[in-house]
Design an enzyme around this catalytic site. Structure first.
Site, PDB file in Angstrom:
ATOM      1  CG  HIS A 186      -3.365  -5.269   3.190  1.00 13.43           C
ATOM      2  ND1 HIS A 186      -2.676  -4.438   2.346  1.00 13.43           N
ATOM      3  CD2 HIS A 186      -3.452  -6.456   2.555  1.00 13.43           C
ATOM      4  CE1 HIS A 186      -2.363  -5.095   1.252  1.00 13.43           C
ATOM      5  NE2 HIS A 186      -2.832  -6.322   1.344  1.00 13.43           N
ATOM      6  CG  ASP A 200      -1.794  -1.255   1.250  1.00 18.40           C
ATOM      7  OD1 ASP A 200      -2.256  -1.676   0.186  1.00 18.40           O
ATOM      8  OD2 ASP A 200      -1.987  -1.821   2.355  1.00 18.40           O
TER       9      ASP A 200
HETATM   10  P1  NAI Z   1      -0.864 -18.344  -5.612  1.00 23.08           P
HETATM   11  O1  NAI Z   1      -2.055 -19.206  -5.659  1.00 23.08           O
HETATM   12  O2  NAI Z   1      -0.090 -18.091  -6.867  1.00 23.08           O
HETATM   13  O3  NAI Z   1       0.191 -18.918  -4.539  1.00 23.08           O
HETATM   14  C1  NAI Z   1      -0.195 -19.409  -3.290  1.00 23.08           C
HETATM   15  C2  NAI Z   1       0.699 -20.591  -2.993  1.00 23.08           C
HETATM   16  O4  NAI Z   1       0.373 -21.088  -1.688  1.00 23.08           O
HETATM   17  C3  NAI Z   1       0.510 -21.755  -3.971  1.00 23.08           C
HETATM   18  O5  NAI Z   1       1.773 -22.140  -4.522  1.00 23.08           O
HETATM   19  C4  NAI Z   1      -0.107 -22.846  -3.124  1.00 23.08           C
HETATM   20  O6  NAI Z   1       0.271 -24.160  -3.528  1.00 23.08           O
HETATM   21  C5  NAI Z   1       0.483 -22.483  -1.767  1.00 23.08           C
HETATM   22  N1  NAI Z   1      -0.171 -23.152  -0.626  1.00 23.08           N
HETATM   23  C6  NAI Z   1      -1.468 -23.512  -0.451  1.00 23.08           C
HETATM   24  N2  NAI Z   1      -1.622 -24.152   0.716  1.00 23.08           N
HETATM   25  C7  NAI Z   1      -0.393 -24.188   1.310  1.00 23.08           C
HETATM   26  C8  NAI Z   1       0.096 -24.726   2.529  1.00 23.08           C
HETATM   27  N3  NAI Z   1      -0.721 -25.358   3.392  1.00 23.08           N
HETATM   28  N4  NAI Z   1       1.423 -24.590   2.810  1.00 23.08           N
HETATM   29  C9  NAI Z   1       2.242 -23.970   1.931  1.00 23.08           C
HETATM   30  N5  NAI Z   1       1.832 -23.455   0.766  1.00 23.08           N
HETATM   31  C10 NAI Z   1       0.530 -23.560   0.455  1.00 23.08           C
HETATM   32  O7  NAI Z   1      -1.327 -16.966  -4.974  1.00 23.08           O
HETATM   33  P2  NAI Z   1      -0.526 -15.575  -4.889  1.00 23.08           P
HETATM   34  O8  NAI Z   1      -0.893 -14.726  -6.035  1.00 23.08           O
HETATM   35  O9  NAI Z   1       0.903 -15.865  -4.610  1.00 23.08           O
HETATM   36  O10 NAI Z   1      -1.237 -14.938  -3.583  1.00 23.08           O
HETATM   37  C11 NAI Z   1      -1.072 -15.494  -2.300  1.00 23.08           C
HETATM   38  C12 NAI Z   1      -1.856 -14.708  -1.272  1.00 23.08           C
HETATM   39  O11 NAI Z   1      -1.313 -13.403  -1.128  1.00 23.08           O
HETATM   40  C13 NAI Z   1      -3.349 -14.517  -1.585  1.00 23.08           C
HETATM   41  O12 NAI Z   1      -4.093 -14.744  -0.390  1.00 23.08           O
HETATM   42  C14 NAI Z   1      -3.440 -13.060  -1.969  1.00 23.08           C
HETATM   43  O13 NAI Z   1      -4.718 -12.527  -1.693  1.00 23.08           O
HETATM   44  C15 NAI Z   1      -2.387 -12.457  -1.070  1.00 23.08           C
HETATM   45  N6  NAI Z   1      -1.900 -11.130  -1.485  1.00 23.08           N
HETATM   46  C16 NAI Z   1      -1.533 -10.256  -0.493  1.00 23.08           C
HETATM   47  C17 NAI Z   1      -1.066  -9.009  -0.785  1.00 23.08           C
HETATM   48  C18 NAI Z   1      -0.651  -8.086   0.316  1.00 23.08           C
HETATM   49  O14 NAI Z   1      -0.401  -6.902   0.032  1.00 23.08           O
HETATM   50  N7  NAI Z   1      -0.539  -8.512   1.562  1.00 23.08           N
HETATM   51  C19 NAI Z   1      -0.969  -8.540  -2.187  1.00 23.08           C
HETATM   52  C20 NAI Z   1      -1.302  -9.545  -3.154  1.00 23.08           C
HETATM   53  C21 NAI Z   1      -1.787 -10.778  -2.801  1.00 23.08           C
END
Ligand code: NAI
Length: 347
Positions: A211, A184
């Site tokens: 957030h 942000d």
């Molecule tokens: P993605 O789906 O590409 O990656 C998530 C990964 O977590 C996958 O590789 C999946 O296999 C893994 N995963 C699922 N269960 C798991 C477990 N029990 N142990 C270890 N790994 C596990 O998703 P992406 O795009 O990487 O987003 C991840 C999260 O980050 C989402 O919840 C998204 O909303 C959040 N996010 C947060 C932001 C922030 O500013 N804090 C900004 C953008 C996204």
């Protein structure tokens, strides 16, 4: 350069050998969800951080790319950090599978989770992602209770209170659980720099609150360049900062959300935590247990030291627009915190 300072006081260095000769890499970092959209570039940036001696790339066995593959790939970069992949079976408790992955970790970054799919409510998403985070947090409590845990997985506003309360129940320090809101601030800085024709490195807009949506409260009045923007442009800039995630989702035509800018932001956050641990004072805006407002969780400026959080700062003087927005942010955030507290109670 200041560009490098944004990630760490230890520069990200592309001429590995020369840069690393002077300082010993000391820290072990885990990226949970390290084979995912955010996780892969985040693991890469952490493996390039001068302070890092080892990166655990942790994910599930059916991840798009095996974590061992991500680790093998990153392990060929000419940096001294060792990169190791760990795959778990999500149908079994994470705590039984993560001893080697987490033992000795100083910092655990958690983008692990699932994105929201069509038909899924925000509550469904929270229940699934909180369950995933809980598995990891239970394992951290056992194998690296002194580590700082940076929660990236959404909804951050609810997952952080849920996990911090679980840490409290275990007699551990809830301030080890920190919501990563750096993106942000990064967006606000970039948007202001583009609007004013200045370098983003000269802009540092505090973003407080939470957030998601209206809980994201950029304090443009507190940055000397942002404060020059005419008042009639601030509401739109505020809204654009809140909706930054949607802008990326739409531009990616539904095929992904913010991953690269998030990885940059996660590495900036992680770099600051490690700076503090290395005895170099550092701060970042992040979301954690707080007494800054009447809400038990809130995002504001946090100073890091050798064991993690050393100080949570007040939000300072607000403009008239920001005062109105603060009330709006708090009202929404209160409900999202409540969801997290209820989850912790039922665990
Ligand atoms: P993605 O789906 O590409 O990656 C998530 C990964 O977590 C996958 O590789 C999946 O296999 C893994 N995963 C699922 N269960 C798991 C477990 N029990 N142990 C270890 N790994 C596990 O998703 P992406 O795009 O990487 O987003 C991840 C999260 O980050 C989402 O919840 C998204 O909303 C959040 N996010 C947060 C932001 C922030 O500013 N804090 C900004 C953008 C996204």
């Amino acid at each position: 350069s200041r560009q490098m300072l944004r990630v760490s006081s230890a520069p990200l260095c592309f001429a590995g050998k020369a840069c690393f000769a002077s300082k010993a890499a000391q820290f072990k970092v885990c990226v949970s969800g390290g084979a995912g959209g955010i996780g892969q570039p985040l693991a890469m940036l952490m493996a390039m951080n001068e302070r890092v001696k080892e990166v655990s790339v942790q994910d599930v066995s059916m991840a798009m790319v095996p974590p061992a593959g991500v680790a093998a790939d990153l392990g060929h970069m000419e940096f001294p950090s060792k990169v190791v992949g760990y795959a778990i079976d999500p149908s079994k408790p994470a705590v039984d599978q993560l001893e080697e992955c987490l033992t000795g970790c100083h910092l655990v970054l958690v983008p692990a989770g699932v994105p929201r799919k069509p038909g899924m409510t925000r509550d469904d998403l929270f229940a699934i992602n909180a369950g995933i985070a809980k598995g990891l947090v239970d394992a951290c409590a056992k194998y690296c209770p002194e580590a700082v845990i940076g929660i990236i997985v959404n909804p951050v506003n609810s997952v952080v209170p849920a996990m911090a309360e679980l840490y409290k129940k275990k007699g551990l320090d809830p301030l080890k659980i920190i919501g990563v809101c750096t993106l942000d601030t990064v967006r606000a800085n970039k948007f202001v720099s583009v609007m004013t024709g200045t370098s983003p490195m000269d802009v540092a807009v505090p973003v407080v609150g939470g957030h998601a949506g209206v809980t994201i409260l950029p304090l443009f009045s507190q940055d000397k360049i942002a404060a020059t923007i005419p008042a009639d442009k601030i509401a739109a800039l505020d809204k654009r900062t809140q909706d930054g995630g949607t802008e990326v989702v739409e531009a990616k035509a539904g095929k992904g959300s913010a991953t690269l800018s998030m990885a940059y932001s996660g590495a900036r956050f992680g770099g600051k935590v490690l700076d503090g641990m290395a005895g170099v004072p550092a701060s970042e805006y992040c979301y954690l247990a707080s007494t800054v407002t009447e809400l038990p969780y809130f995002s504001s400026k946090v100073d890091f030291g050798p064991k993690g959080v050393v100080k949570v700062h007040d939000i300072g003087v607000l403009s008239a627009h920001e005062k109105v927005r603060l009330e709006e942010a708090k009202a929404a955030l209160k409900l999202e915190i409540q969801k997290g507290l209820e989850y912790a109670k039922t665990c």
